[in-house]
Design a protein around this motif. Structure first.
Motif, PDB file in Angstrom:
ATOM      1  N   GLY A   1       0.661  -1.241   0.073  1.00 47.34           N
ATOM      2  CA  GLY A   1      -0.089   0.047   0.181  1.00 47.34           C
ATOM      3  C   GLY A   1       0.947   1.310  -0.036  1.00 47.34           C
ATOM      4  N   VAL A   2       1.905   1.114  -0.928  1.00 50.37           N
ATOM      5  CA  VAL A   2       2.858   2.462  -0.772  1.00 50.37           C
ATOM      6  C   VAL A   2       3.157   2.775  -2.218  1.00 50.37           C
ATOM      7  CG1 VAL A   2       4.030   2.022   1.195  1.00 50.37           C
ATOM      8  CG2 VAL A   2       5.012   1.133  -0.489  1.00 50.37           C
ATOM      9  N   THR A   3       3.734   3.737  -2.681  1.00 55.57           N
ATOM     10  CA  THR A   3       4.041   4.167  -3.869  1.00 55.57           C
ATOM     11  C   THR A   3       5.473   3.533  -4.290  1.00 55.57           C
ATOM     12  OG1 THR A   3       5.215   6.114  -3.335  1.00 55.57           O
ATOM     13  CG2 THR A   3       2.937   6.225  -3.853  1.00 55.57           C
ATOM     14  N   ILE A   4       5.800   3.324  -5.247  1.00 51.90           N
ATOM     15  CA  ILE A   4       7.121   2.783  -5.876  1.00 51.90           C
ATOM     16  C   ILE A   4       8.245   3.897  -5.250  1.00 51.90           C
ATOM     17  CG2 ILE A   4       8.605   2.298  -7.783  1.00 51.90           C
ATOM     18  CD1 ILE A   4       6.406   1.351  -9.391  1.00 51.90           C
ATOM     19  N   ASP A   5       7.959   5.027  -5.424  1.00 51.33           N
ATOM     20  CA  ASP A   5       8.894   6.124  -4.788  1.00 51.33           C
ATOM     21  C   ASP A   5       9.060   5.663  -3.355  1.00 51.33           C
ATOM     22  OD1 ASP A   5       9.536   7.312  -7.056  1.00 51.33           O
ATOM     23  OD2 ASP A   5       8.214   8.930  -6.717  1.00 51.33           O
ATOM     24  N   GLU A   6       8.197   5.478  -2.636  1.00 49.72           N
ATOM     25  CA  GLU A   6       8.262   5.334  -1.212  1.00 49.72           C
ATOM     26  C   GLU A   6       9.016   3.718  -0.951  1.00 49.72           C
ATOM     27  OE1 GLU A   6       4.437   7.211   0.926  1.00 49.72           O
ATOM     28  OE2 GLU A   6       4.031   5.443  -0.037  1.00 49.72           O
ATOM     29  N   LEU A   7       8.748   2.726  -1.753  1.00 44.94           N
ATOM     30  CA  LEU A   7       9.279   1.667  -1.670  1.00 44.94           C
ATOM     31  C   LEU A   7      10.700   1.618  -2.045  1.00 44.94           C
ATOM     32  CD1 LEU A   7       8.976  -1.270  -1.323  1.00 44.94           C
ATOM     33  CD2 LEU A   7       8.561  -1.587  -3.850  1.00 44.94           C
ATOM     34  N   LEU A   8      11.282   2.620  -3.099  1.00 45.63           N
ATOM     35  CA  LEU A   8      12.608   2.804  -3.327  1.00 45.63           C
ATOM     36  C   LEU A   8      13.385   3.525  -2.427  1.00 45.63           C
ATOM     37  CD1 LEU A   8      12.202   3.000  -7.245  1.00 45.63           C
ATOM     38  CD2 LEU A   8      12.894   1.101  -6.008  1.00 45.63           C
ATOM     39  N   GLY A   9      12.694   4.300  -1.748  1.00 42.00           N
ATOM     40  CA  GLY A   9      13.234   5.401  -0.674  1.00 42.00           C
ATOM     41  C   GLY A   9      13.523   6.715  -1.085  1.00 42.00           C
ATOM     42  N   ARG A  10      12.996   6.803  -2.312  1.00 42.69           N
ATOM     43  CA  ARG A  10      12.989   8.403  -2.852  1.00 42.69           C
ATOM     44  C   ARG A  10      12.037   9.218  -2.262  1.00 42.69           C
ATOM     45  NH1 ARG A  10      13.736   8.188  -9.294  1.00 42.69           N
ATOM     46  NH2 ARG A  10      12.776  10.143  -8.717  1.00 42.69           N
ATOM     47  N   THR A  11      11.068   8.761  -1.428  1.00 40.55           N
ATOM     48  CA  THR A  11      10.074   9.779  -0.533  1.00 40.55           C
ATOM     49  C   THR A  11      10.113   8.991   0.930  1.00 40.55           C
ATOM     50  OG1 THR A  11       8.213   8.839  -1.660  1.00 40.55           O
ATOM     51  CG2 THR A  11       8.937  10.849  -2.600  1.00 40.55           C
ATOM     52  N   ASN A  12       9.593   9.542   1.646  1.00 38.84           N
ATOM     53  CA  ASN A  12       9.417   8.999   3.069  1.00 38.84           C
ATOM     54  C   ASN A  12       8.032   8.020   2.948  1.00 38.84           C
ATOM     55  OD1 ASN A  12      11.581   9.914   4.284  1.00 38.84           O
ATOM     56  ND2 ASN A  12      10.701  11.912   4.546  1.00 38.84           N
ATOM     57  N   ILE A  13       8.081   7.125   3.552  1.00 40.27           N
ATOM     58  CA  ILE A  13       6.876   6.129   3.736  1.00 40.27           C
ATOM     59  C   ILE A  13       5.973   7.141   4.836  1.00 40.27           C
ATOM     60  CG2 ILE A  13       5.724   3.974   4.693  1.00 40.27           C
ATOM     61  CD1 ILE A  13       8.512   2.767   3.895  1.00 40.27           C
ATOM     62  N   SER A  14       4.606   7.406   4.440  1.00 38.15           N
ATOM     63  CA  SER A  14       3.944   8.276   5.309  1.00 38.15           C
ATOM     64  C   SER A  14       3.149   7.196   6.249  1.00 38.15           C
ATOM     65  CB  SER A  14       2.809   9.028   4.441  1.00 38.15           C
ATOM     66  OG  SER A  14       2.117   8.127   3.529  1.00 38.15           O
ATOM     67  N   GLU A  15       2.985   7.517   7.374  1.00 37.04           N
ATOM     68  CA  GLU A  15       1.990   7.009   8.458  1.00 37.04           C
ATOM     69  C   GLU A  15       0.545   7.209   7.837  1.00 37.04           C
ATOM     70  OE1 GLU A  15       2.791   4.414  10.727  1.00 37.04           O
ATOM     71  OE2 GLU A  15       4.880   4.578  10.079  1.00 37.04           O
ATOM     72  N   ARG A  16      -0.008   6.740   6.960  1.00 39.51           N
ATOM     73  CA  ARG A  16      -1.275   6.814   6.562  1.00 39.51           C
ATOM     74  C   ARG A  16      -2.333   5.643   6.679  1.00 39.51           C
ATOM     75  NH1 ARG A  16       1.761   6.126   1.961  1.00 39.51           N
ATOM     76  NH2 ARG A  16       0.900   4.866   0.444  1.00 39.51           N
ATOM     77  N   THR A  17      -3.429   5.925   6.594  1.00 41.42           N
ATOM     78  CA  THR A  17      -4.381   4.799   6.445  1.00 41.42           C
ATOM     79  C   THR A  17      -5.083   4.854   4.984  1.00 41.42           C
ATOM     80  OG1 THR A  17      -6.011   6.263   7.458  1.00 41.42           O
ATOM     81  CG2 THR A  17      -5.050   5.113   9.074  1.00 41.42           C
ATOM     82  N   ASN A  18      -5.620   3.862   5.047  1.00 45.63           N
ATOM     83  CA  ASN A  18      -6.562   3.738   3.700  1.00 45.63           C
ATOM     84  C   ASN A  18      -7.842   3.765   3.918  1.00 45.63           C
ATOM     85  OD1 ASN A  18      -4.135   2.970   1.784  1.00 45.63           O
ATOM     86  ND2 ASN A  18      -3.886   1.695   3.220  1.00 45.63           N
ATOM     87  N   THR A  19      -8.581   4.358   3.088  1.00 45.88           N
ATOM     88  CA  THR A  19      -9.840   4.551   2.999  1.00 45.88           C
ATOM     89  C   THR A  19     -10.724   3.645   2.266  1.00 45.88           C
ATOM     90  OG1 THR A  19      -9.732   6.883   3.653  1.00 45.88           O
ATOM     91  CG2 THR A  19     -11.900   6.435   2.960  1.00 45.88           C
ATOM     92  N   ILE A  20     -11.826   3.076   2.775  1.00 39.60           N
ATOM     93  CA  ILE A  20     -12.619   2.139   2.229  1.00 39.60           C
ATOM     94  C   ILE A  20     -14.260   3.132   2.131  1.00 39.60           C
ATOM     95  CG2 ILE A  20     -11.385   0.094   2.108  1.00 39.60           C
ATOM     96  CD1 ILE A  20     -13.216  -0.775   4.170  1.00 39.60           C
ATOM     97  N   ILE A  21     -14.968   2.747   1.428  1.00 39.17           N
ATOM     98  CA  ILE A  21     -16.375   3.120   1.564  1.00 39.17           C
ATOM     99  C   ILE A  21     -17.251   2.053   1.508  1.00 39.17           C
ATOM    100  CG2 ILE A  21     -18.105   4.514   0.300  1.00 39.17           C
ATOM    101  CD1 ILE A  21     -16.177   6.193  -1.076  1.00 39.17           C
ATOM    102  N   VAL A  22     -17.927   1.964   2.561  1.00 38.95           N
ATOM    103  CA  VAL A  22     -18.825   0.839   2.866  1.00 38.95           C
ATOM    104  C   VAL A  22     -20.229   1.269   3.328  1.00 38.95           C
ATOM    105  CG1 VAL A  22     -19.577  -1.505   4.149  1.00 38.95           C
ATOM    106  CG2 VAL A  22     -17.068  -0.684   3.638  1.00 38.95           C
ATOM    107  N   ALA A  23     -21.335   1.045   2.286  1.00 39.43           N
ATOM    108  CA  ALA A  23     -22.894   1.593   2.652  1.00 39.43           C
ATOM    109  C   ALA A  23     -22.618   2.914   2.717  1.00 39.43           C
ATOM    110  CB  ALA A  23     -23.098   1.084   3.961  1.00 39.43           C
ATOM    111  N   GLY A  24     -21.723   3.597   1.986  1.00 40.17           N
ATOM    112  CA  GLY A  24     -21.809   5.041   1.682  1.00 40.17           C
ATOM    113  C   GLY A  24     -21.138   5.974   2.779  1.00 40.17           C
ATOM    114  N   GLN A  25     -20.373   5.151   3.631  1.00 39.16           N
ATOM    115  CA  GLN A  25     -19.443   5.886   4.873  1.00 39.16           C
ATOM    116  C   GLN A  25     -18.048   5.456   4.434  1.00 39.16           C
ATOM    117  OE1 GLN A  25     -20.790   4.369   8.652  1.00 39.16           O
ATOM    118  NE2 GLN A  25     -19.033   5.343   9.563  1.00 39.16           N
ATOM    119  N   GLU A  26     -17.364   6.244   4.723  1.00 41.05           N
ATOM    120  CA  GLU A  26     -15.629   6.289   4.510  1.00 41.05           C
ATOM    121  C   GLU A  26     -15.268   5.358   6.070  1.00 41.05           C
ATOM    122  OE1 GLU A  26     -13.650   9.776   3.913  1.00 41.05           O
ATOM    123  OE2 GLU A  26     -14.425   9.868   1.907  1.00 41.05           O
TER     124      GLU A  26
END
Length: 139
Positions: A52-77
């Protein structure tokens, strides 16, 4: 650098777990982590998607962000961690588990993820031999 990032992202999961998710042998994955070989572009995409990261994050070109991923279920994030999102994607293969998400979907998704983790822990701890499952029958 990429091997260090892969180790960091893998966390407490095994190399075997990640290798099966991206479709390579454990040995091949180990070679990537230890710098003995480098993944091609297609494999970089698979690894980045798996974590769940970008290739740039994987390669160390940018920092890995402490982020969460959002899903939408029954219209709710609903915000999930990367590990929760991966588990959710696995659970989606069993649609019967999601029959009642219309009311309070976030609570129910989180509860489902916790139940799955508990089940996994219990099965790992349970070493009881139940034999053939019938036991002795009495008249």
């Amino acid at each position: 650098m990429i091997g260090d990032r892969m180790k960091q992202l893998r966390g407490n999961r095994t190399q075997e777990d990640i290798a099966s998710l991206i479709g390579v042998s454990r040995a091949r994955y180990s070679h990537y982590e230890n710098g003995r070989s480098e993944p091609d572009l297609v494999m970089l995409e698979k690894i980045a998607d798996c974590y769940g990261v970008t290739i740039d994050e994987l390669l160390g070109r940018t920092n890995i962000s402490e982020r969460t991923n959002t899903i939408i279920v029954a219209g709710q994030e609903i915000n999930l961690s990367i590990e929760e999102l991966q588990l959710f994607e696995e659970l989606k293969k069993h649609p019967v588990l999601f029959h009642d998400l219309a009311t309070d979907p976030e609570r129910k998704i989180k509860e489902l993820l916790k139940l799955y983790e508990m089940k996994k822990m219990l099965l790992e701890e349970d070493t009881t031999d139940y034999g053939d499952g019938f036991g002795e029958l009495k008249d």
